[in-house]
Design a protein around this motif. Sequence first.
Motif, PDB file in Angstrom:
ATOM      1  N   GLY A  89     -27.977  49.731  -2.689  1.00  0.00           N
ATOM      2  CA  GLY A  89     -29.281  49.193  -2.299  1.00  0.00           C
ATOM      3  C   GLY A  89     -30.141  50.197  -1.549  1.00  0.00           C
ATOM      4  N   PRO A  90     -31.028  49.695  -0.692  1.00  0.00           N
ATOM      5  CA  PRO A  90     -31.981  50.557   0.018  1.00  0.00           C
ATOM      6  C   PRO A  90     -31.299  51.678   0.785  1.00  0.00           C
ATOM      7  N   GLY A  91     -31.871  52.859   0.723  1.00  0.00           N
ATOM      8  CA  GLY A  91     -31.345  53.991   1.479  1.00  0.00           C
ATOM      9  C   GLY A  91     -30.276  54.749   0.725  1.00  0.00           C
ATOM     10  N   ASP A  92     -29.815  54.208  -0.397  1.00  0.00           N
ATOM     11  CA  ASP A  92     -28.775  54.875  -1.170  1.00  0.00           C
ATOM     12  C   ASP A  92     -29.434  55.808  -2.193  1.00  0.00           C
ATOM     13  N   GLY A  93     -28.858  56.988  -2.399  1.00  0.00           N
ATOM     14  CA  GLY A  93     -29.408  57.945  -3.359  1.00  0.00           C
ATOM     15  C   GLY A  93     -29.465  57.390  -4.775  1.00  0.00           C
ATOM     16  N   ARG A  94     -28.589  56.414  -5.076  1.00  0.00           N
ATOM     17  CA  ARG A  94     -28.646  55.762  -6.391  1.00  0.00           C
ATOM     18  C   ARG A  94     -28.923  54.292  -6.173  1.00  0.00           C
ATOM     19  N   ASP A  95     -30.155  53.996  -5.927  1.00  0.00           N
ATOM     20  CA  ASP A  95     -30.559  52.648  -5.557  1.00  0.00           C
ATOM     21  C   ASP A  95     -30.627  51.747  -6.794  1.00  0.00           C
ATOM     22  N   ASP A  96     -29.562  50.991  -7.045  1.00  0.00           N
ATOM     23  CA  ASP A  96     -29.535  50.104  -8.213  1.00  0.00           C
ATOM     24  C   ASP A  96     -30.621  49.034  -8.130  1.00  0.00           C
ATOM     25  N   PHE A  97     -30.881  48.541  -6.907  1.00  0.00           N
ATOM     26  CA  PHE A  97     -31.883  47.475  -6.758  1.00  0.00           C
ATOM     27  C   PHE A  97     -33.269  47.989  -7.163  1.00  0.00           C
ATOM     28  N   GLY A  98     -33.619  49.180  -6.711  1.00  0.00           N
ATOM     29  CA  GLY A  98     -34.912  49.754  -7.061  1.00  0.00           C
ATOM     30  C   GLY A  98     -35.041  49.989  -8.566  1.00  0.00           C
ATOM     31  N   ARG A  99     -33.945  50.448  -9.183  1.00  0.00           N
ATOM     32  CA  ARG A  99     -33.980  50.672 -10.632  1.00  0.00           C
ATOM     33  C   ARG A  99     -34.111  49.347 -11.378  1.00  0.00           C
ATOM     34  N   ALA A 100     -33.487  48.283 -10.824  1.00  0.00           N
ATOM     35  CA  ALA A 100     -33.573  46.963 -11.458  1.00  0.00           C
ATOM     36  C   ALA A 100     -35.005  46.427 -11.404  1.00  0.00           C
ATOM     37  N   VAL A 101     -35.665  46.599 -10.264  1.00  0.00           N
ATOM     38  CA  VAL A 101     -37.053  46.156 -10.130  1.00  0.00           C
ATOM     39  C   VAL A 101     -37.932  46.866 -11.166  1.00  0.00           C
ATOM     40  N   ALA A 102     -37.733  48.180 -11.306  1.00  0.00           N
ATOM     41  CA  ALA A 102     -38.540  48.954 -12.268  1.00  0.00           C
ATOM     42  C   ALA A 102     -38.301  48.468 -13.696  1.00  0.00           C
TER      43      ALA A 102
END
Length: 327
Positions: free
Chosen positions: A272-285
């Motif tokens: 999630g937030p703050g992680d170099g591989r933010d799965d949540f951010g990629r999911a939103v996109a």
Amino acid sequence: VYLELSADGLTRVDGVPDFGARGGDDVRVETAYCGVCGSDRHRLRDPEAAAGAVLGHEVVGVVDEPVADGRVDRGDPVAVAPLEPCGSCRACRRDRSDLCPNRSSLGKDRVGGFSAVVRAPVENLYPLPDRHWRYALADPLAVSMNALSAFEDLSVAADGLVVGDGTLGALTARLLAERGLEVAVAGRREEKTERACTFAGATPDAGNRSYDVAVEAVGGLQAETLETAFERTRRGGTVAVTGVFPDDRLPARVRPAFERGLRVVGVNSYRGPGDGRDDFGRAVARLSQWSTDALTTLVAPSPTAIEDALDDPRVTKPVVAFADGDD
Ligand SMILES: [Zn+2]
Ligand SMILES: [Zn+2]
């Protein structure tokens, strides 16, 4: 208004829930939509679940106060990432915040999205192009994204089996199909399996062939789905297990995993937030490019509406709508 967990399920309460110690410094968000997750269903029907808790961790809303952040501000539509990893443990420092042992979460450690107002840390707010209920799927889609990273090399896989036709199964099947695999979905109810397949560009599993990779996306107090994943994966293949199996021990036939030399990877939530591989951010996109209307059904913020939707075979993903639902 909010829905509180009580001895016999949900109770609707007028007013604003008590945010307690958590939330004082956090940003107020007006909830527009909140997805109902399998884990919510489980806790709704668990007599030992904490009375007074406000569930729901799949929140889409609008920032309800000024924020001096530069990223989001009052009036902006946002998806709220529910997980708060600690940021400093061994897992977090290695961009594996999915495995943080110290993380807390919305709808569990703090007031969740079955409330017209939630509070969340500013770094957990992800700006959205519009206030749409499809983004309530960012949480399960982030799990699917993390599941795909369990496979070392998907580019050499020709086909894949997803065991489970719920939200997680449908989303994972679509990601695999978009990666170019021929995907089959195994489910128990024909109507639901068809719906998942149509959404994903997959076909219903015929029950007789093997696949290069498999994803178990059911979990629960049973092991059949795990056994199916083992039995139907080719020698040397990989099985990602995303389902939550609440029992410590389950009788399961695991020999096929040994015989076939399978690589079995447990997928525990997502980064999630703050992680170099933010799965949540990629999911939103990714969700900004999809229509999820085949999976999502809007329901009123009422205990009976939610209970009915959970039992309705025509509904894959109930989404509680605090907003009008006309976006
Ligand atoms: Zn969820
Ligand atoms: Zn941590």
